[in-house]
Design an enzyme around this catalytic site. Structure first.
Site, PDB file in Angstrom:
ATOM      1  N   LYS A  19       0.828  -1.201   0.000  1.00 37.83           N
ATOM      2  CA  LYS A  19       0.000   0.000   0.000  1.00 37.83           C
ATOM      3  C   LYS A  19       0.872   1.266   0.000  1.00 37.83           C
ATOM      4  O   LYS A  19       2.094   1.179   0.016  1.00 37.83           O
ATOM      5  CB  LYS A  19      -0.960  -0.052   1.192  1.00 37.83           C
ATOM      6  CG  LYS A  19      -1.890  -1.283   1.141  1.00 37.83           C
ATOM      7  CD  LYS A  19      -2.830  -1.242  -0.058  1.00 37.83           C
ATOM      8  CE  LYS A  19      -3.370  -2.582  -0.535  1.00 37.83           C
ATOM      9  NZ  LYS A  19      -4.215  -3.316   0.341  1.00 37.83           N
TER      10      LYS A  19
HETATM   11  C1  LIG Z   1      -5.213  -4.420   0.449  1.00 37.70           C
HETATM   12  C2  LIG Z   1      -6.683  -4.318   0.481  1.00 37.70           C
HETATM   13  C3  LIG Z   1      -7.455  -4.860   1.515  1.00 37.70           C
HETATM   14  C4  LIG Z   1      -6.898  -5.759   2.569  1.00 37.70           C
HETATM   15  O1  LIG Z   1      -5.832  -5.268   3.252  1.00 37.70           O
HETATM   16  P1  LIG Z   1      -4.815  -6.308   4.007  1.00 37.70           P
HETATM   17  O2  LIG Z   1      -4.009  -5.406   4.862  1.00 37.70           O
HETATM   18  O3  LIG Z   1      -4.035  -6.986   2.944  1.00 37.70           O
HETATM   19  O4  LIG Z   1      -5.648  -7.243   4.789  1.00 37.70           O
HETATM   20  C5  LIG Z   1      -8.811  -4.619   1.520  1.00 37.70           C
HETATM   21  N1  LIG Z   1      -9.400  -3.904   0.565  1.00 37.70           N
HETATM   22  C6  LIG Z   1      -8.710  -3.388  -0.473  1.00 37.70           C
HETATM   23  C7  LIG Z   1      -9.425  -2.590  -1.500  1.00 37.70           C
HETATM   24  C8  LIG Z   1      -7.329  -3.587  -0.556  1.00 37.70           C
HETATM   25  O5  LIG Z   1      -6.661  -3.099  -1.601  1.00 37.70           O
END
Ligand SMILES: *Cc1c(COP(=O)(O)O)cnc(C)c1O
Length: 416
Positions: free
Chosen positions: A197
Protein backbone atom coordinates in the site's frame (compact mmCIF):
# COMPACT_ATOMS: atom_id res chain seq x y z
CA UNK A 1 3.34 7.81 -40.76
CA UNK A 2 3.41 5.89 -37.49
CA UNK A 3 6.72 4.84 -36.01
CA UNK A 4 7.60 1.11 -36.09
CA UNK A 5 6.72 -0.58 -32.80
CA UNK A 6 9.47 -1.99 -30.59
CA UNK A 7 7.43 -5.21 -30.72
CA UNK A 8 8.30 -5.39 -34.44
CA UNK A 9 11.93 -4.36 -34.11
CA UNK A 10 11.50 -0.56 -33.99
CA UNK A 11 13.21 1.65 -31.41
CA UNK A 12 12.00 1.27 -27.82
CA UNK A 13 10.29 4.34 -26.29
CA UNK A 14 11.59 3.92 -22.74
CA UNK A 15 15.37 3.79 -22.70
CA UNK A 16 16.07 5.10 -19.17
CA UNK A 17 15.22 3.12 -16.02
CA UNK A 18 12.15 4.12 -14.00
CA UNK A 19 12.88 6.09 -10.84
CA UNK A 20 13.14 3.98 -7.70
CA UNK A 21 13.69 4.72 -4.03
CA UNK A 22 13.74 3.22 -0.56
CA UNK A 23 10.60 3.09 1.56
CA UNK A 24 12.35 2.57 4.89
CA UNK A 25 15.32 4.31 6.41
CA UNK A 26 16.90 5.50 9.61
CA UNK A 27 13.59 7.15 10.64
CA UNK A 28 11.92 3.73 10.92
CA UNK A 29 14.99 2.14 12.56
CA UNK A 30 15.05 4.82 15.26
CA UNK A 31 11.37 4.30 16.07
CA UNK A 32 11.84 0.52 16.19
CA UNK A 33 14.77 0.80 18.55
CA UNK A 34 12.74 3.05 20.83
CA UNK A 35 9.91 0.52 20.75
CA UNK A 36 12.26 -2.25 21.88
CA UNK A 37 13.73 -0.05 24.57
CA UNK A 38 10.26 0.26 26.11
CA UNK A 39 10.71 -3.39 27.15
CA UNK A 40 7.18 -4.10 25.97
CA UNK A 41 5.71 -4.54 22.52
CA UNK A 42 2.11 -4.51 23.74
CA UNK A 43 0.11 -1.60 22.32
CA UNK A 44 -1.65 -0.84 25.57
CA UNK A 45 1.54 -0.55 27.63
CA UNK A 46 3.82 1.08 25.04
CA UNK A 47 3.61 4.44 23.31
CA UNK A 48 4.19 3.66 19.65
CA UNK A 49 0.75 2.49 18.50
CA UNK A 50 -0.77 5.33 20.52
CA UNK A 51 1.49 7.90 18.83
CA UNK A 52 0.84 6.35 15.41
CA UNK A 53 -2.91 6.77 15.93
CA UNK A 54 -2.49 10.27 17.37
CA UNK A 55 -0.60 11.30 14.22
CA UNK A 56 -3.17 9.59 12.02
CA UNK A 57 -5.98 11.42 13.81
CA UNK A 58 -4.22 14.76 13.34
CA UNK A 59 -3.59 14.08 9.65
CA UNK A 60 -7.20 13.02 9.09
CA UNK A 61 -8.88 15.46 11.44
CA UNK A 62 -10.70 12.74 13.37
CA UNK A 63 -11.05 12.35 17.12
CA UNK A 64 -10.70 8.58 17.39
CA UNK A 65 -9.16 5.70 15.50
CA UNK A 66 -8.20 2.13 16.36
CA UNK A 67 -5.24 0.08 15.10
CA UNK A 68 -5.66 -3.41 13.68
CA UNK A 69 -3.45 -6.20 12.42
CA UNK A 70 -4.41 -5.79 8.74
CA UNK A 71 -6.74 -3.96 6.39
CA UNK A 72 -8.93 -7.05 6.29
CA UNK A 73 -9.05 -6.96 10.09
CA UNK A 74 -9.87 -3.23 10.06
CA UNK A 75 -12.89 -3.86 7.85
CA UNK A 76 -14.03 -6.77 10.03
CA UNK A 77 -13.69 -4.57 13.11
CA UNK A 78 -15.77 -1.80 11.51
CA UNK A 79 -18.44 -4.33 10.55
CA UNK A 80 -18.49 -5.74 14.06
CA UNK A 81 -18.76 -2.30 15.62
CA UNK A 82 -21.50 -1.40 13.14
CA UNK A 83 -23.51 -4.33 14.51
CA UNK A 84 -23.42 -6.39 11.31
CA UNK A 85 -24.54 -9.89 12.31
CA UNK A 86 -25.95 -13.23 11.17
CA UNK A 87 -28.13 -12.96 8.06
CA UNK A 88 -27.51 -9.27 7.37
CA UNK A 89 -26.77 -8.22 3.83
CA UNK A 90 -23.85 -5.91 3.10
CA UNK A 91 -23.65 -4.16 -0.26
CA UNK A 92 -20.18 -3.76 -1.73
CA UNK A 93 -18.08 -3.59 -4.90
CA UNK A 94 -17.31 -6.57 -7.16
CA UNK A 95 -13.88 -5.17 -8.07
CA UNK A 96 -11.85 -5.26 -4.89
CA UNK A 97 -9.37 -7.22 -2.83
CA UNK A 98 -10.99 -10.18 -1.13
CA UNK A 99 -10.05 -8.55 2.18
CA UNK A 100 -13.19 -6.44 1.72
CA UNK A 101 -15.35 -9.57 1.90
CA UNK A 102 -13.69 -11.65 4.61
CA UNK A 103 -15.15 -9.75 7.58
CA UNK A 104 -18.62 -9.76 6.07
CA UNK A 105 -18.60 -13.54 5.86
CA UNK A 106 -16.99 -14.03 9.28
CA UNK A 107 -19.90 -12.04 10.72
CA UNK A 108 -22.09 -14.58 8.92
CA UNK A 109 -23.46 -11.77 6.83
CA UNK A 110 -23.96 -11.95 3.06
CA UNK A 111 -22.05 -9.85 0.51
CA UNK A 112 -24.33 -8.31 -2.12
CA UNK A 113 -22.66 -6.81 -5.16
CA UNK A 114 -23.71 -3.56 -6.80
CA UNK A 115 -22.47 -2.38 -10.18
CA UNK A 116 -19.83 0.26 -10.84
CA UNK A 117 -19.40 3.47 -12.76
CA UNK A 118 -17.65 2.55 -16.03
CA UNK A 119 -15.02 5.29 -15.72
CA UNK A 120 -14.27 5.73 -11.99
CA UNK A 121 -14.60 1.96 -11.30
CA UNK A 122 -16.41 2.83 -8.06
CA UNK A 123 -19.92 1.96 -6.80
CA UNK A 124 -22.80 3.42 -8.79
CA UNK A 125 -25.23 4.83 -6.19
CA UNK A 126 -28.29 3.90 -8.31
CA UNK A 127 -27.17 0.27 -8.42
CA UNK A 128 -26.51 0.31 -4.65
CA UNK A 129 -30.04 1.53 -3.99
CA UNK A 130 -31.50 -1.09 -6.33
CA UNK A 131 -29.84 -3.88 -4.28
CA UNK A 132 -31.30 -2.83 -0.92
CA UNK A 133 -33.65 -5.33 0.74
CA UNK A 134 -35.09 -5.42 4.26
CA UNK A 135 -32.01 -7.45 5.25
CA UNK A 136 -29.50 -4.79 4.18
CA UNK A 137 -27.50 -3.51 7.13
CA UNK A 138 -24.45 -1.76 5.68
CA UNK A 139 -22.59 -0.58 2.60
CA UNK A 140 -18.85 -1.17 2.27
CA UNK A 141 -17.67 1.44 -0.23
CA UNK A 142 -14.34 0.68 -1.91
CA UNK A 143 -12.40 3.73 -3.08
CA UNK A 144 -10.55 1.82 -5.78
CA UNK A 145 -6.97 2.69 -6.71
CA UNK A 146 -6.93 6.00 -4.83
CA UNK A 147 -10.06 7.33 -6.52
CA UNK A 148 -12.84 8.59 -4.24
CA UNK A 149 -16.28 7.09 -4.69
CA UNK A 150 -19.34 9.35 -5.17
CA UNK A 151 -20.14 9.62 -1.44
CA UNK A 152 -22.94 12.24 -1.28
CA UNK A 153 -25.63 10.09 -2.93
CA UNK A 154 -24.39 7.01 -1.06
CA UNK A 155 -24.67 8.78 2.30
CA UNK A 156 -28.15 9.99 1.34
CA UNK A 157 -29.24 6.44 0.46
CA UNK A 158 -27.72 5.19 3.73
CA UNK A 159 -29.60 7.80 5.80
CA UNK A 160 -32.85 7.03 4.01
CA UNK A 161 -32.55 3.28 4.65
CA UNK A 162 -30.73 3.56 8.01
CA UNK A 163 -27.62 1.76 6.82
CA UNK A 164 -24.09 1.97 8.16
CA UNK A 165 -21.39 3.07 5.73
CA UNK A 166 -17.86 1.67 5.93
CA UNK A 167 -15.22 3.09 3.62
CA UNK A 168 -12.52 0.71 2.41
CA UNK A 169 -9.60 3.12 1.94
CA UNK A 170 -6.88 0.45 1.67
CA UNK A 171 -5.90 1.86 -1.74
CA UNK A 172 -6.90 5.47 -1.11
CA UNK A 173 -4.81 7.32 1.43
CA UNK A 174 -5.43 11.09 1.39
CA UNK A 175 -7.83 10.89 -1.55
CA UNK A 176 -10.37 13.71 -1.40
CA UNK A 177 -14.06 13.79 -2.25
CA UNK A 178 -15.26 17.37 -2.78
CA UNK A 179 -12.60 18.60 -0.37
CA UNK A 180 -13.22 15.92 2.30
CA UNK A 181 -10.81 13.09 2.97
CA UNK A 182 -11.99 9.66 1.85
CA UNK A 183 -12.40 7.61 5.01
CA UNK A 184 -13.92 10.44 7.09
CA UNK A 185 -17.34 10.58 5.40
CA UNK A 186 -19.02 7.27 6.30
CA UNK A 187 -19.35 5.82 9.82
CA UNK A 188 -15.92 4.19 9.66
CA UNK A 189 -12.86 4.47 7.40
CA UNK A 190 -10.64 1.40 7.05
CA UNK A 191 -7.01 1.50 5.99
CA UNK A 192 -4.34 -1.10 5.29
CA UNK A 193 -0.60 -0.81 5.91
CA UNK A 194 0.31 -4.07 4.22
CA UNK A 195 3.53 -4.04 2.26
CA UNK A 196 1.91 -3.10 -1.06
CA UNK A 197 0.00 0.00 0.00
CA UNK A 198 1.00 3.70 -0.05
CA UNK A 199 2.66 3.14 3.33
CA UNK A 200 3.77 -0.13 4.92
CA UNK A 201 4.20 -1.51 8.41
CA UNK A 202 4.66 -5.01 6.99
CA UNK A 203 1.03 -5.68 7.84
CA UNK A 204 -1.44 -3.57 9.72
CA UNK A 205 -4.64 -1.56 9.58
CA UNK A 206 -6.51 1.43 10.98
CA UNK A 207 -10.19 2.12 11.60
CA UNK A 208 -11.22 5.75 11.92
CA UNK A 209 -14.28 6.31 14.11
CA UNK A 210 -16.00 9.14 12.33
CA UNK A 211 -18.91 9.70 14.72
CA UNK A 212 -16.37 11.06 17.20
CA UNK A 213 -18.47 9.43 19.94
CA UNK A 214 -16.67 7.80 22.84
CA UNK A 215 -19.05 4.82 23.06
CA UNK A 216 -18.52 4.16 19.36
CA UNK A 217 -14.74 4.35 19.83
CA UNK A 218 -14.99 1.89 22.74
CA UNK A 219 -17.04 -0.53 20.62
CA UNK A 220 -14.47 -0.43 17.78
CA UNK A 221 -11.59 -0.77 20.24
CA UNK A 222 -13.13 -3.78 21.99
CA UNK A 223 -13.90 -5.55 18.71
CA UNK A 224 -10.22 -5.43 17.75
CA UNK A 225 -9.10 -6.82 21.12
CA UNK A 226 -11.31 -9.89 21.80
CA UNK A 227 -13.69 -7.67 23.72
CA UNK A 228 -11.15 -6.61 26.30
CA UNK A 229 -12.07 -3.06 27.27
CA UNK A 230 -8.82 -1.41 28.19
CA UNK A 231 -9.68 2.12 29.11
CA UNK A 232 -7.73 3.85 31.85
CA UNK A 233 -6.45 1.40 34.42
CA UNK A 234 -9.52 -0.84 34.58
CA UNK A 235 -9.73 -3.74 32.18
CA UNK A 236 -13.15 -5.22 31.50
CA UNK A 237 -13.19 -8.74 30.09
CA UNK A 238 -16.88 -9.41 29.96
CA UNK A 239 -17.81 -11.45 26.87
CA UNK A 240 -21.25 -10.36 25.75
CA UNK A 241 -20.61 -11.18 22.09
CA UNK A 242 -17.80 -12.60 19.97
CA UNK A 243 -14.81 -10.50 18.90
CA UNK A 244 -11.44 -11.53 17.38
CA UNK A 245 -7.94 -10.46 18.39
CA UNK A 246 -6.71 -8.10 15.70
CA UNK A 247 -4.25 -6.08 17.78
CA UNK A 248 -1.36 -4.14 16.29
CA UNK A 249 2.04 -4.54 17.95
CA UNK A 250 4.39 -1.75 18.96
CA UNK A 251 6.78 -2.80 16.15
CA UNK A 252 4.21 -1.96 13.52
CA UNK A 253 3.17 1.19 15.35
CA UNK A 254 6.79 2.34 15.43
CA UNK A 255 7.29 1.87 11.68
CA UNK A 256 3.88 3.48 11.10
CA UNK A 257 4.93 6.69 12.87
CA UNK A 258 7.82 7.17 10.44
CA UNK A 259 5.77 6.07 7.42
CA UNK A 260 2.92 8.48 8.14
CA UNK A 261 5.37 11.40 7.94
CA UNK A 262 6.16 10.40 4.36
CA UNK A 263 2.54 9.87 3.37
CA UNK A 264 1.62 13.42 2.25
CA UNK A 265 4.63 13.54 -0.10
CA UNK A 266 3.88 10.04 -1.44
CA UNK A 267 0.29 11.00 -2.18
CA UNK A 268 1.19 14.36 -3.75
CA UNK A 269 3.60 12.69 -6.14
CA UNK A 270 1.09 10.01 -7.08
CA UNK A 271 -1.68 12.57 -7.66
CA UNK A 272 0.61 14.62 -9.91
CA UNK A 273 1.74 11.59 -11.89
CA UNK A 274 -1.70 10.03 -12.32
CA UNK A 275 -3.23 13.31 -13.43
CA UNK A 276 -0.31 13.83 -15.82
CA UNK A 277 -1.05 10.47 -17.47
CA UNK A 278 -4.70 11.47 -17.87
CA UNK A 279 -3.70 14.74 -19.53
CA UNK A 280 -1.38 12.89 -21.87
CA UNK A 281 -4.12 10.47 -22.98
CA UNK A 282 -6.57 13.17 -24.05
CA UNK A 283 -7.97 12.79 -27.55
CA UNK A 284 -6.60 9.30 -28.22
CA UNK A 285 -8.97 7.06 -30.16
CA UNK A 286 -9.92 3.87 -28.34
CA UNK A 287 -8.47 4.95 -24.98
CA UNK A 288 -10.49 6.05 -21.95
CA UNK A 289 -8.59 7.62 -19.07
CA UNK A 290 -8.94 6.66 -15.39
CA UNK A 291 -11.53 9.25 -14.41
CA UNK A 292 -11.26 11.18 -11.17
CA UNK A 293 -14.38 13.35 -10.98
CA UNK A 294 -13.90 17.11 -11.06
CA UNK A 295 -13.36 18.52 -7.58
CA UNK A 296 -11.90 15.26 -6.27
CA UNK A 297 -8.28 14.29 -5.63
CA UNK A 298 -7.06 10.81 -6.60
CA UNK A 299 -3.88 9.39 -5.10
CA UNK A 300 -3.48 6.60 -7.69
CA UNK A 301 -2.53 3.34 -6.09
CA UNK A 302 -2.38 2.36 -9.77
CA UNK A 303 -3.55 3.87 -13.03
CA UNK A 304 -6.15 1.94 -14.99
CA UNK A 305 -7.16 3.04 -18.46
CA UNK A 306 -9.71 1.26 -20.63
CA UNK A 307 -9.40 0.32 -24.29
CA UNK A 308 -12.15 0.10 -26.88
CA UNK A 309 -10.87 -2.61 -29.17
CA UNK A 310 -12.86 -1.52 -32.26
CA UNK A 311 -11.69 2.09 -32.13
CA UNK A 312 -8.19 0.96 -31.21
CA UNK A 313 -7.86 -1.49 -34.09
CA UNK A 314 -6.31 -4.22 -31.95
CA UNK A 315 -7.10 -6.47 -29.00
CA UNK A 316 -6.38 -5.39 -25.44
CA UNK A 317 -3.76 -8.13 -25.19
CA UNK A 318 -1.98 -6.95 -28.35
CA UNK A 319 -2.04 -3.37 -27.03
CA UNK A 320 -0.65 -4.48 -23.67
CA UNK A 321 2.09 -6.54 -25.29
CA UNK A 322 3.13 -3.73 -27.64
CA UNK A 323 3.24 -1.29 -24.73
CA UNK A 324 5.39 -3.70 -22.69
CA UNK A 325 7.78 -4.02 -25.63
CA UNK A 326 8.10 -0.20 -25.61
CA UNK A 327 9.50 -0.58 -22.09
CA UNK A 328 6.32 0.25 -20.17
CA UNK A 329 5.33 -2.47 -17.69
CA UNK A 330 1.55 -2.93 -17.60
CA UNK A 331 -1.02 -5.64 -17.14
CA UNK A 332 -4.26 -6.32 -18.90
CA UNK A 333 -7.01 -6.01 -16.27
CA UNK A 334 -6.71 -5.96 -12.49
CA UNK A 335 -8.15 -8.97 -10.69
CA UNK A 336 -8.91 -11.71 -13.25
CA UNK A 337 -12.68 -11.51 -12.81
CA UNK A 338 -15.31 -9.89 -10.60
CA UNK A 339 -15.11 -11.31 -7.08
CA UNK A 340 -18.54 -12.96 -7.21
CA UNK A 341 -17.13 -15.37 -9.83
CA UNK A 342 -14.87 -16.84 -7.12
CA UNK A 343 -15.71 -20.48 -6.28
CA UNK A 344 -16.85 -19.47 -2.79
CA UNK A 345 -19.74 -17.45 -4.27
CA UNK A 346 -20.42 -19.79 -7.18
CA UNK A 347 -20.77 -22.73 -4.76
CA UNK A 348 -22.41 -20.53 -2.12
CA UNK A 349 -20.15 -22.07 0.50
CA UNK A 350 -17.84 -20.06 2.76
CA UNK A 351 -17.32 -22.79 5.36
CA UNK A 352 -16.44 -26.33 4.23
CA UNK A 353 -19.51 -28.50 3.85
CA UNK A 354 -21.92 -25.68 4.68
CA UNK A 355 -23.97 -23.17 2.71
CA UNK A 356 -24.44 -20.99 5.79
CA UNK A 357 -24.90 -17.99 5.77
CA UNK A 358 -25.80 -17.87 2.05
CA UNK A 359 -28.99 -19.85 2.68
CA UNK A 360 -30.25 -16.94 4.81
CA UNK A 361 -30.38 -14.62 1.80
CA UNK A 362 -31.74 -14.47 -1.73
CA UNK A 363 -28.59 -12.76 -3.01
CA UNK A 364 -27.30 -14.25 -6.28
CA UNK A 365 -23.92 -14.30 -8.00
CA UNK A 366 -24.53 -15.11 -11.66
CA UNK A 367 -22.46 -13.93 -14.62
CA UNK A 368 -23.94 -10.63 -15.81
CA UNK A 369 -24.92 -9.49 -12.30
CA UNK A 370 -22.76 -6.35 -12.59
CA UNK A 371 -22.22 -5.82 -16.33
CA UNK A 372 -20.17 -2.62 -16.03
CA UNK A 373 -17.79 -4.22 -13.54
CA UNK A 374 -17.34 -7.30 -15.73
CA UNK A 375 -16.70 -5.12 -18.78
CA UNK A 376 -14.18 -2.96 -16.91
CA UNK A 377 -12.05 -6.00 -16.13
CA UNK A 378 -12.24 -7.20 -19.75
CA UNK A 379 -11.10 -3.87 -21.19
CA UNK A 380 -8.75 -2.40 -18.58
CA UNK A 381 -5.00 -1.94 -18.84
CA UNK A 382 -3.20 -1.17 -15.64
CA UNK A 383 -0.11 1.04 -15.45
CA UNK A 384 2.13 1.40 -12.42
CA UNK A 385 2.32 4.70 -10.58
CA UNK A 386 5.03 5.22 -8.02
CA UNK A 387 6.11 8.23 -5.98
CA UNK A 388 9.72 7.65 -7.02
CA UNK A 389 9.00 8.02 -10.72
CA UNK A 390 10.07 11.21 -12.47
CA UNK A 391 8.17 13.48 -14.86
CA UNK A 392 10.29 11.93 -17.60
CA UNK A 393 9.04 8.45 -16.66
CA UNK A 394 5.44 9.60 -16.94
CA UNK A 395 6.06 11.39 -20.23
CA UNK A 396 7.69 8.23 -21.61
CA UNK A 397 4.64 6.21 -20.53
CA UNK A 398 2.34 8.62 -22.34
CA UNK A 399 4.58 8.71 -25.40
CA UNK A 400 4.58 4.92 -25.59
CA UNK A 401 0.78 4.70 -25.28
CA UNK A 402 0.39 7.32 -28.03
CA UNK A 403 2.86 5.51 -30.27
CA UNK A 404 1.05 2.16 -29.88
CA UNK A 405 -2.35 3.77 -30.41
CA UNK A 406 -1.26 5.56 -33.61
CA UNK A 407 0.27 2.37 -34.91
CA UNK A 408 -2.89 0.32 -34.54
CA UNK A 409 -5.63 2.93 -34.96
CA UNK A 410 -7.63 2.50 -38.15
CA UNK A 411 -6.78 5.34 -40.50
CA UNK A 412 -10.21 7.00 -40.25
CA UNK A 413 -9.64 7.41 -36.50
CA UNK A 414 -6.14 8.76 -36.79
CA UNK A 415 -5.60 12.07 -35.04
CA UNK A 416 -3.10 14.69 -36.31
C1 LIG B 1 -5.21 -4.42 0.45
C2 LIG B 1 -6.68 -4.32 0.48
C3 LIG B 1 -7.45 -4.86 1.52
C4 LIG B 1 -6.90 -5.76 2.57
O1 LIG B 1 -5.83 -5.27 3.25
P1 LIG B 1 -4.82 -6.31 4.01
O2 LIG B 1 -4.01 -5.41 4.86
O3 LIG B 1 -4.03 -6.99 2.94
O4 LIG B 1 -5.65 -7.24 4.79
C5 LIG B 1 -8.81 -4.62 1.52
N1 LIG B 1 -9.40 -3.90 0.56
C6 LIG B 1 -8.71 -3.39 -0.47
C7 LIG B 1 -9.43 -2.59 -1.50
C8 LIG B 1 -7.33 -3.59 -0.56
O5 LIG B 1 -6.66 -3.10 -1.60
Amino acid sequence: MSEPLALYGGPKTKVTPFGTGRRFGFEEAKELLEALEQNTLFYHFGGKVKKFLEDFNALYGVKYSVAASSGTAAIHVALGAAGVTVGDEVITSPITDQGTLVGILYQNAIPVFADLDPHTYNLDPASVEARITEKTKAIVVVHLAGNPCDMDPIMEIARKHRLKVIEDCAQSYLAKYKGRLAGTIGDYGCFSTNDFKHISTGDGGIVSVNSGREDDFHAVHAFADKNYRRFGTDVMRELQTLAPNYRMTELQGAVGIAQLKKLPWICERRTAYGDRITEGLQGLPGITAHRVEQGNVGTYWFYMLRVEEDALGCSREAFSEALAAEGIPNSPGYIPDVVYMQPLFQRRSAYPGSSFPFDLSGATYERGLCPNAERILQTAVRLNVNEHYTDQDIDDMVKAVRKVVYFFAPKENAVI
